[in-house]
Design a protein around this motif. Structure first.
Motif, PDB file in Angstrom:
ATOM      1  N   ALA A 360       0.831  -1.206   0.000  1.00  0.00           N
ATOM      2  CA  ALA A 360       0.000   0.000   0.000  1.00  0.00           C
ATOM      3  C   ALA A 360       0.863   1.254   0.000  1.00  0.00           C
ATOM      4  O   ALA A 360       0.591   2.218  -0.738  1.00  0.00           O
ATOM      5  CB  ALA A 360      -0.919  -0.008   1.217  1.00  0.00           C
ATOM      6  N   ILE A 361       1.919   1.255   0.810  1.00  0.00           N
ATOM      7  CA  ILE A 361       2.845   2.400   0.832  1.00  0.00           C
ATOM      8  C   ILE A 361       3.523   2.561  -0.519  1.00  0.00           C
ATOM      9  O   ILE A 361       3.705   3.681  -1.025  1.00  0.00           O
ATOM     10  CB  ILE A 361       3.879   2.216   1.958  1.00  0.00           C
ATOM     11  CG1 ILE A 361       3.180   2.254   3.326  1.00  0.00           C
ATOM     12  CG2 ILE A 361       4.953   3.277   1.881  1.00  0.00           C
ATOM     13  CD1 ILE A 361       4.096   1.931   4.480  1.00  0.00           C
ATOM     14  N   LEU A 362       3.890   1.437  -1.128  1.00  0.00           N
ATOM     15  CA  LEU A 362       4.540   1.481  -2.441  1.00  0.00           C
ATOM     16  C   LEU A 362       3.612   2.097  -3.490  1.00  0.00           C
ATOM     17  O   LEU A 362       4.027   2.929  -4.312  1.00  0.00           O
ATOM     18  CB  LEU A 362       4.943   0.069  -2.847  1.00  0.00           C
ATOM     19  CG  LEU A 362       5.826  -0.073  -4.085  1.00  0.00           C
ATOM     20  CD1 LEU A 362       7.196   0.542  -3.833  1.00  0.00           C
ATOM     21  CD2 LEU A 362       5.980  -1.547  -4.456  1.00  0.00           C
ATOM     22  N   LEU A 367       1.959   6.871  -6.923  1.00  0.00           N
ATOM     23  CA  LEU A 367       0.891   7.804  -7.291  1.00  0.00           C
ATOM     24  C   LEU A 367       1.285   9.235  -6.962  1.00  0.00           C
ATOM     25  O   LEU A 367       1.003  10.166  -7.742  1.00  0.00           O
ATOM     26  CB  LEU A 367      -0.399   7.426  -6.557  1.00  0.00           C
ATOM     27  CG  LEU A 367      -1.108   6.152  -7.027  1.00  0.00           C
ATOM     28  CD1 LEU A 367      -2.332   5.881  -6.165  1.00  0.00           C
ATOM     29  CD2 LEU A 367      -1.506   6.264  -8.491  1.00  0.00           C
ATOM     30  N   ALA A 368       1.934   9.435  -5.814  1.00  0.00           N
ATOM     31  CA  ALA A 368       2.411  10.779  -5.465  1.00  0.00           C
ATOM     32  C   ALA A 368       3.478  11.254  -6.434  1.00  0.00           C
ATOM     33  O   ALA A 368       3.516  12.435  -6.815  1.00  0.00           O
ATOM     34  CB  ALA A 368       2.942  10.784  -4.038  1.00  0.00           C
ATOM     35  N   ILE A 371       1.890  12.594  -9.804  1.00  0.00           N
ATOM     36  CA  ILE A 371       1.263  13.918  -9.778  1.00  0.00           C
ATOM     37  C   ILE A 371       2.161  14.966  -9.136  1.00  0.00           C
ATOM     38  O   ILE A 371       1.707  16.098  -8.911  1.00  0.00           O
ATOM     39  CB  ILE A 371      -0.077  13.852  -9.022  1.00  0.00           C
ATOM     40  CG1 ILE A 371       0.151  13.448  -7.556  1.00  0.00           C
ATOM     41  CG2 ILE A 371      -1.038  12.897  -9.704  1.00  0.00           C
ATOM     42  CD1 ILE A 371      -1.111  13.436  -6.717  1.00  0.00           C
ATOM     43  N   CYS A 372       3.395  14.626  -8.872  1.00  0.00           N
ATOM     44  CA  CYS A 372       4.313  15.574  -8.233  1.00  0.00           C
ATOM     45  C   CYS A 372       4.564  16.760  -9.165  1.00  0.00           C
ATOM     46  O   CYS A 372       4.959  16.580 -10.328  1.00  0.00           O
ATOM     47  CB  CYS A 372       5.627  14.889  -7.889  1.00  0.00           C
ATOM     48  SG  CYS A 372       6.860  15.996  -7.155  1.00  0.00           S
ATOM     49  N   PRO A 373       4.355  18.001  -8.712  1.00  0.00           N
ATOM     50  CA  PRO A 373       4.552  19.167  -9.585  1.00  0.00           C
ATOM     51  C   PRO A 373       6.014  19.584  -9.744  1.00  0.00           C
ATOM     52  O   PRO A 373       6.307  20.431 -10.582  1.00  0.00           O
ATOM     53  CB  PRO A 373       3.749  20.271  -8.877  1.00  0.00           C
ATOM     54  CG  PRO A 373       3.812  19.898  -7.437  1.00  0.00           C
ATOM     55  CD  PRO A 373       3.824  18.394  -7.383  1.00  0.00           C
ATOM     56  N   LEU A 374       6.915  19.015  -8.957  1.00  0.00           N
ATOM     57  CA  LEU A 374       8.322  19.399  -9.031  1.00  0.00           C
ATOM     58  C   LEU A 374       8.947  18.875 -10.314  1.00  0.00           C
ATOM     59  O   LEU A 374       8.549  17.836 -10.857  1.00  0.00           O
ATOM     60  CB  LEU A 374       9.082  18.863  -7.816  1.00  0.00           C
ATOM     61  CG  LEU A 374       8.579  19.322  -6.438  1.00  0.00           C
ATOM     62  CD1 LEU A 374       9.408  18.680  -5.336  1.00  0.00           C
ATOM     63  CD2 LEU A 374       8.608  20.844  -6.336  1.00  0.00           C
ATOM     64  N   ASP A 375       9.954  19.591 -10.784  1.00  0.00           N
ATOM     65  CA  ASP A 375      10.622  19.230 -12.037  1.00  0.00           C
ATOM     66  C   ASP A 375      11.671  18.149 -11.766  1.00  0.00           C
ATOM     67  O   ASP A 375      12.874  18.368 -11.853  1.00  0.00           O
ATOM     68  CB  ASP A 375      11.269  20.473 -12.660  1.00  0.00           C
ATOM     69  CG  ASP A 375      11.725  20.215 -14.089  1.00  0.00           C
ATOM     70  OD1 ASP A 375      11.410  19.136 -14.622  1.00  0.00           O
ATOM     71  OD2 ASP A 375      12.412  21.093 -14.658  1.00  0.00           O
ATOM     72  N   ILE A 376      11.187  16.966 -11.437  1.00  0.00           N
ATOM     73  CA  ILE A 376      12.053  15.824 -11.174  1.00  0.00           C
ATOM     74  C   ILE A 376      11.490  14.611 -11.877  1.00  0.00           C
ATOM     75  O   ILE A 376      10.277  14.502 -12.099  1.00  0.00           O
ATOM     76  CB  ILE A 376      12.189  15.533  -9.656  1.00  0.00           C
ATOM     77  CG1 ILE A 376      10.813  15.314  -9.031  1.00  0.00           C
ATOM     78  CG2 ILE A 376      12.934  16.663  -8.959  1.00  0.00           C
ATOM     79  CD1 ILE A 376      10.851  14.876  -7.577  1.00  0.00           C
ATOM     80  N   THR A 380       7.995  16.443 -17.687  1.00  0.00           N
ATOM     81  CA  THR A 380       7.286  16.676 -18.955  1.00  0.00           C
ATOM     82  C   THR A 380       6.528  15.435 -19.397  1.00  0.00           C
ATOM     83  O   THR A 380       5.370  15.514 -19.843  1.00  0.00           O
ATOM     84  CB  THR A 380       8.280  17.104 -20.038  1.00  0.00           C
ATOM     85  OG1 THR A 380       9.005  18.258 -19.602  1.00  0.00           O
ATOM     86  CG2 THR A 380       7.554  17.430 -21.328  1.00  0.00           C
ATOM     87  N   THR A 381       7.167  14.279 -19.268  1.00  0.00           N
ATOM     88  CA  THR A 381       6.510  13.027 -19.658  1.00  0.00           C
ATOM     89  C   THR A 381       5.343  12.717 -18.742  1.00  0.00           C
ATOM     90  O   THR A 381       4.275  12.270 -19.200  1.00  0.00           O
ATOM     91  CB  THR A 381       7.529  11.879 -19.626  1.00  0.00           C
ATOM     92  OG1 THR A 381       8.604  12.176 -20.533  1.00  0.00           O
ATOM     93  CG2 THR A 381       6.879  10.573 -20.042  1.00  0.00           C
ATOM     94  N   ARG A 382       5.499  12.962 -17.450  1.00  0.00           N
ATOM     95  CA  ARG A 382       4.409  12.702 -16.511  1.00  0.00           C
ATOM     96  C   ARG A 382       3.216  13.617 -16.781  1.00  0.00           C
ATOM     97  O   ARG A 382       2.058  13.186 -16.732  1.00  0.00           O
ATOM     98  CB  ARG A 382       4.914  12.883 -15.075  1.00  0.00           C
ATOM     99  CG  ARG A 382       5.875  11.789 -14.627  1.00  0.00           C
ATOM    100  CD  ARG A 382       6.213  11.893 -13.158  1.00  0.00           C
ATOM    101  NE  ARG A 382       7.126  12.990 -12.855  1.00  0.00           N
ATOM    102  CZ  ARG A 382       6.794  14.081 -12.199  1.00  0.00           C
ATOM    103  NH1 ARG A 382       5.550  14.255 -11.783  1.00  0.00           N
ATOM    104  NH2 ARG A 382       7.688  15.034 -11.954  1.00  0.00           N
ATOM    105  N   CYS A 383       3.497  14.884 -17.075  1.00  0.00           N
ATOM    106  CA  CYS A 383       2.409  15.818 -17.392  1.00  0.00           C
ATOM    107  C   CYS A 383       1.701  15.423 -18.681  1.00  0.00           C
ATOM    108  O   CYS A 383       0.463  15.483 -18.775  1.00  0.00           O
ATOM    109  CB  CYS A 383       2.951  17.233 -17.494  1.00  0.00           C
ATOM    110  SG  CYS A 383       3.530  17.933 -15.934  1.00  0.00           S
TER     111      CYS A 383
END
Length: 637
Positions: A360-362, A367-368, A371-376, A380-383
């Motif tokens: 569950a933690i994994l 998922l976090a 949707i993480c907004p940081l540039d890591i 670009t691919t995630r967006c």
């Protein structure tokens, strides 16, 4: 200069019979490529001559000035009166304009009974959002025009260089010195000596810098000439590192499972409960799909298939095959490491509710990260992935580019993954995690009803995309494509009903499941081979293939046809239950069948884009179609 003159010039440009169309976009599946002619140089020269008559800088200055005047008026809340000859027209590519367009069309056709080509004239207001959308469309048209002009310039120089090398080789072989006379004639030709393309590129640059970059040349060149990032050796290093870690951890896991007699437990007892198994299976199927996509990217690049242009990706931010392998190996290393920890904690007697918190933690971690907004980690691919999934979820209200229905096709091969996510969500959110009642989700009526919905959703999304494409183009073959997904929904529903009712072969649902599945499979195989891959052409010089083939060995295509057909009928095992006929092996059977479908989809992907690329080459599509925000309101009768 007012907006009337600007839009009048736009009307004249639209009505000009010699106006070129910069690279119309291919449909969802393309027709057979026409025979390629050898007059590309002549058409290129004509294209440059036509462009020279457009007087780009003057016309665009007028357009931008009109937009700026209109936007400044509307920002203050006042209305802008447009002329009856034209108006700003933004395509209905998002849900709100699409719904408004559909309701307006129905209102005019059913209530007002207004002819389709007749428009209401009078006072029109332009909102701030519409002006911004118009500016974005014009900026995109500039970038695409600059790209096409650059390709035309490169084509000219490349042909000159090739002709020079051919003549040098001819002089060397024939011991003659004929190249000087030929080169003199070629250099004097209009195709080589003309500088119209260079001047047009300079005009586009100056106009773009003035109106879209605030006179900042460096900023403008980032749009007009994006620089591709050089491949880093660190990515290759980490791919190898995580591959080694994954192999080592998987070996450790297998040894521990053997020593602890994990897989030799009595029948009906499993070491890993359903919730944990489902989450780990989700990551396994996702990693397999990423691996197949990495193989696709490698083959497309190796065979010079321009997948970035086909998908509409930016070359400097798109995912490379090394990046896909890095994501895949990183994911599997973390997942297998979590499985090792899960097994060790269970072996030393840690309480099951604490052990089961690991998957569950994994899941929450990934998922976090998505949707993480940081540039890591490939932001670009995630967006882009999130945006495409949003477009699919709200089909048919979004316009359907190729990347959207390509991703929707991938989802139709991951139905088992979606069902496992449904089970995991039920297990961790409906109280089973705290009470350890593993059969709550699998036996509940609501869970079974939701399984029907989950199994239908990918096919429904894809069918709605076909309906939207038909609505945009009025091509009846999109409706035929939609019928394929409707037949798949019927077959999936029949198989699920037969499975849940646990009926024998004498039940009425058995022949229904067989017949619907056979019809859907034949329908899908025909569409795969004839439409998506462009094969099965009777008059082709390559027997039952097509004239243009990227792979040199034709036998590979015949093997691929047979392999795709065999993997398409993997559902026979789930209906006839030839080998795994007990509940203890049901999860293993479903996982194996889902893995085979993912492999089939990865195999299908290569030939799908090969066919698209060959049609783009055959029709000389080097630039995408960028609509302009102007609409001609005069009817020609």
């Amino acid at each position: 200069m007012d907006s009337k003159q600007v839009l009048m010039s736009q009307r004249l440009r639209k009505k000009s019979p010699s106006s070129p169309n910069f690279g119309s976009s291919p449909p969802s599946w393309s027709s057979v490529s026409p025979p390629r002619s050898s007059n590309y140089s002549e058409s290129s020269v004509e294209l440059a001559e036509i462009l020279s008559h457009y007087q780009i800088s003057d016309r665009i200055d007028e357009i931008i000035a009109a937009l700026e005047r209109n936007s400044s008026r509307n920002y203050s809340g006042t209305k802008t009166k447009l002329i009856k000859q034209g108006k700003i027209d933004i395509p209905a590519e998002t849900p709100t304009p699409a719904i408004v367009s559909l309701t307006s069309m129905l209102w005019e056709d059913l209530v007002m009974k207004t002819p389709k080509k007749e428009y209401c004239r009078g006072e029109q207001s332009i909102s701030r959002k519409k002006v911004q959308s118009a500016e974005k469309m014009i900026r995109g048209a500039f970038v695409e025009l600059y790209k096409v002009l650059g390709l035309l310039k490169a084509y000219s120089s490349m042909n000159m260089k090739a002709f020079t090398k051919i003549l040098k080789k001819f002089d060397k072989v024939s011991n003659q010195h004929a190249s000087a006379n030929y080169l003199q004639a070629v250099k004097a030709s209009h195709f080589i000596s003309s500088d119209k393309v260079v001047k047009l590129m300079e005009e586009v640059e100056s106009t773009f810098i003035k109106h879209f970059a605030s006179n900042d040349r460096k900023k403008a060149m980032k749009f007009l000439r994006p620089q591709q990032k050089k491949a880093s050796n660190m990515i290759t290093f980490f791919v190898g590192l995580f591959t080694g870690c994954f192999v080592s951890l998987f070996t450790i896991y297998a040894i521990l499972a053997y020593m602890l007699r994990t897989f030799s437990s009595p029948p009906g007892k499993v070491y890993m409960n359903d919730g944990s198994y489902q989450i780990f299976s989700v990551f396994a199927l996702l990693s397999l799909h990423l691996f197949m996509y990495g193989c696709n990217l490698f083959m497309w690049k190796n065979k010079r298939i321009n997948y970035n242009f086909i998908f509409g990706f930016s070359p400097n931010t798109s995912l490379k095959y090394r990046d896909a392998f890095l994501i895949c190996t990183t994911l599997m290393t973390i997942v297998v490491g979590a499985m090792v920890v899960h097994l060790l904690l269970q072996a030393i007697g840690v309480s099951p509710d604490q052990v089961d918190a690991i998957p569950a933690i994994l899941l929450l971690f990934f998922l976090a990260l998505l949707i993480c907004p940081l540039d890591i980690f490939y932001r670009t691919t995630r967006c882009c992935f999130s945006r495409v999934i949003r477009n699919i979820f709200f089909a048919p209200f979004y316009k359907v580019p190729l990347v959207d229905f390509f991703m929707a096709d991938q989802l139709t091969s991951q139905i088992q993954l979606l069902r496992q996510m449904e089970y995991a969500a039920c297990y961790f959110l409906a109280g089973s995690f705290g009470t350890l009642q593993y059969g709550t989700c699998s036996k509940g009526r609501l869970f079974k009803d939701l399984t029907y919905v989950i199994s239908f959703m990918p096919y429904y999304w894809r069918a709605m995309q076909c309906a939207r494409r038909w609505f945009d183009s009025y091509d009846v073959e999109h409706l035929a494509n939609m019928g394929k997904y409707v037949s798949a929904m019927v077959a999936a529903g029949a198989r699920l009903t037969y499975e849940y009712k646990k009926l024998d072969h004498h039940s009425i649902w058995f022949p229904i499941a067989i017949v619907t599945s056979v019809v859907a499979t034949v329908y899908q195989c025909y569409w795969d081979f004839a439409k998506d891959w462009g094969l099965l052409q009777q008059n082709s010089k390559n027997l039952w293939l097509r004239d243009d083939l990227i792979l040199k060995n034709k036998n590979i295509y015949y093997v691929s046809i047979a392999l795709n057909a065999v993997l398409r009928v993997a559902w026979v095992e789930s209906v006839l239950k030839l080998k795994f006929n007990d509940d203890d092996h049901k999860q293993l059977r479903d996982f194996v069948l889902a893995s085979l479908e993912v492999i089939r989809r990865g195999h299908w992907n290569f030939y799908r884009l090969e066919n698209e690329h060959l049609n783009n080459v055959g029709n000389y599509r080097a630039g995408k179609e960028v609509p302009l925000p102007f609409h001609d309101m005069d009817s020609d009768g």
